[in-house]
Scaffold this active site. Sequence first.
Site, PDB file in Angstrom:
ATOM      1  N   CYS A   1       0.815  -1.216   0.000  1.00  0.00           N
ATOM      2  CA  CYS A   1       0.000   0.000   0.000  1.00  0.00           C
ATOM      3  C   CYS A   1       0.850   1.268   0.000  1.00  0.00           C
ATOM      4  CB  CYS A   1      -0.945   0.009   1.188  1.00  0.00           C
ATOM      5  SG  CYS A   1      -0.123  -0.132   2.795  1.00  0.00           S
TER       6      CYS A   1
ATOM      7  N   HIS B   1      -1.959   0.977   7.000  1.00  0.00           N
ATOM      8  CA  HIS B   1      -2.395   1.097   5.605  1.00  0.00           C
ATOM      9  C   HIS B   1      -2.149   2.518   5.116  1.00  0.00           C
ATOM     10  CE1 HIS B   1      -4.367  -0.132   1.998  1.00  0.00           C
ATOM     11  NE2 HIS B   1      -5.412   0.665   2.145  1.00  0.00           N
TER      12      HIS B   1
ATOM     13  N   ASP C   1      -8.368   4.866  -2.858  1.00  0.00           N
ATOM     14  CA  ASP C   1      -7.432   3.832  -2.413  1.00  0.00           C
ATOM     15  C   ASP C   1      -7.108   2.942  -3.611  1.00  0.00           C
ATOM     16  OD1 ASP C   1      -6.075   1.668  -1.324  1.00  0.00           O
ATOM     17  OD2 ASP C   1      -7.308   1.575   0.472  1.00  0.00           O
TER      18      ASP C   1
END
Length: 675
Positions: free
Chosen positions: A236, A278, A293
Amino acid sequence: MGNFHSFCITWARRLCPGCGSEGDNKANDVAVHMEMGAATGQDSQPSSTGSEGDGNGNSRSQPPRGTELNGRRGPADPCEQAPPITSSPDKGTQVTVEIHHEDTSPQLIKRLSLGKGSQRLRGHDNKGFQRTEAPRPPGAKDLHAYPWDKSSLKSMPVDLQQFEKLDAYVLKVNVKNSVEELVKALLKQARTDLEKVRAIWMWICHHIEYDVVGYHNKSQLSSKPRDVLQMGKSICEGYAELFEHMCSLAGIQCKKLSGHAKGHGYKTGQTFTGDSDHAWNAVYLEGRWHLLDSTWGSGSVDDSFTKFTYRYNEFYFLTHPALFINNHFPDNSNWQLLKPTLTLKEFENNMLHNSNFYTLGLLATHPETPIIHTVKGKASVSVDCRSSMLFMFKLKGTDKHGLMTLKKHGMKLDVYPQNTGSHKLEIFAKSSKAEASDDVYKCVVEYVVECESVDKAMCFPKELHQPVGPSWFSERQGFLQPSHREPVLHTNDGRCSLTFTLSKDISVLTSLHTDGSSDEDMGRRHVLQTHRGNQIELKVHLPHAGSFVLKIYSKKKSDPGNYDYVFNYLIRCLNTEVKWPAFPESYGKWLQDYEILEPLSGLLPANCNVQFKLKMHGVAKVLVRSEDIHPLTQNRDCWEGTFNTSGCREVFVMVHENANHSFYSSVLRYEVETQ
């Protein structure tokens, strides 16, 4: 332009985001602070090109940022800013320039005095890219009301059809030698800021895979944009770094955010402690901030976290903040973009509605807490949706311990765990549209059911099929206006009757089932159909007490194929005295619109006179035959008469269809009790 009052250069050493060690000289940042002012004390005036003071065209100003890797924090506080560039008659104009390492984009912020007020301008660097303003912190205009107002899944109006041509172009772009060249290629078809963000988003989601190996061995990872591009994979942190860098090159304000996420491995009801786990992004479009995202937009990993599968997810592009907060909790609450903001405790306690929940058109669940407790062995859940949907559920892996009913705009479920303790309850849904290409049920919500006591009486027959009872689905199959809309029928004397209006030219088939019985006669002959025009009545006589499943099938009369299952009821009888015989057996010549008025029991008493009354049309004669033959008398469409069962074991009702022929056909068969 005036004399320089001072000039200073400050070297700033930063950690490499990949390994956490100090970087080499190329990675070091240079901050150049210059104070400029007119000798006379007057304001500095901008040149006609708007580029005055651009001492180094490939520099930029950017707030500090950190890394999420190896448990460290991600970005800096979104409210932190590079020192602003200001102008006043007393102090002149201050310009802050930062020279970053070679894999970041050149940017410059300038605030020039234009009389009263000020104005931010964007120029271009010597590579043709726009210089981007430093990301500003979110303000009141960026905030969305919480909870979700159910108007849109996006935080701004987006017409996905208008992106079709751009998306198709982006998916064909295959430039991996440098981030700059990639952005240039993508921007050939992107004009507006929204289109630029869309192009970057689509390319990353379809060309960067999640690095499951790197996740387990982070020492080998680099989140530098150029490394992520060349490797074609990252975690991520790398997705967010690349997205931010590409937006910067495209002249879009973008911020990498970090925080806690309810992603892979999340367990219902768990708490979040320690560093963030994250990273995602915020972009500034049309005067306000928006969230996305790209990691979750690209695909998913398997349960063992060993394999990544590309599976594009549109939901995480410019997601409405009141939906984004379902599974993303930023380190800085300002980046929730919500009013009011949620606390970490509220985030932990809130229901997790994943992307499938919203993209399928679901609206809400009840209760709204992920952990529910049984009351007298029962727990209830319901789901609201925009249109008719199909649902299924699993309670600890099975659907045998519940009753689910479909509603026009949702579903209702009662579960009865057969053991105490914690039970995982999963609810799945899929579109009801026949033309939907994706015919797979998707998990939309999970609960944990805490069972303190068990209701053993609510144990259902194995043949019970979910959902139970009539619904919009049975209506679609032609069963309208049901006399019993609830899924369970309770009878004390073992008899019940259901009626429907049939909207189509269909044939109906029924069967009755209970555990421990393999009697096919019971399945067929304990339910009697009676048709009156487009009305159908189903009479049920139970052979004994217990729980039974009434299954209903149908097919078009013109269709020579098999019957299709439509729906079922649960019938319960607690009276142990109940013992009804089957209805009489019918043959092929017994037409659907014939009706038995009496005797309804297929078992006749011995040595008795039995009254027969049958509604049949289109026949010339009707008789009852055993050892002897007894004709019935016609009274309009009713055939009536009395027959004595002495010495009989079987009794048949026969019809003479044509007065010109002597051939009779059997239509019903009765049995006679043994003496």
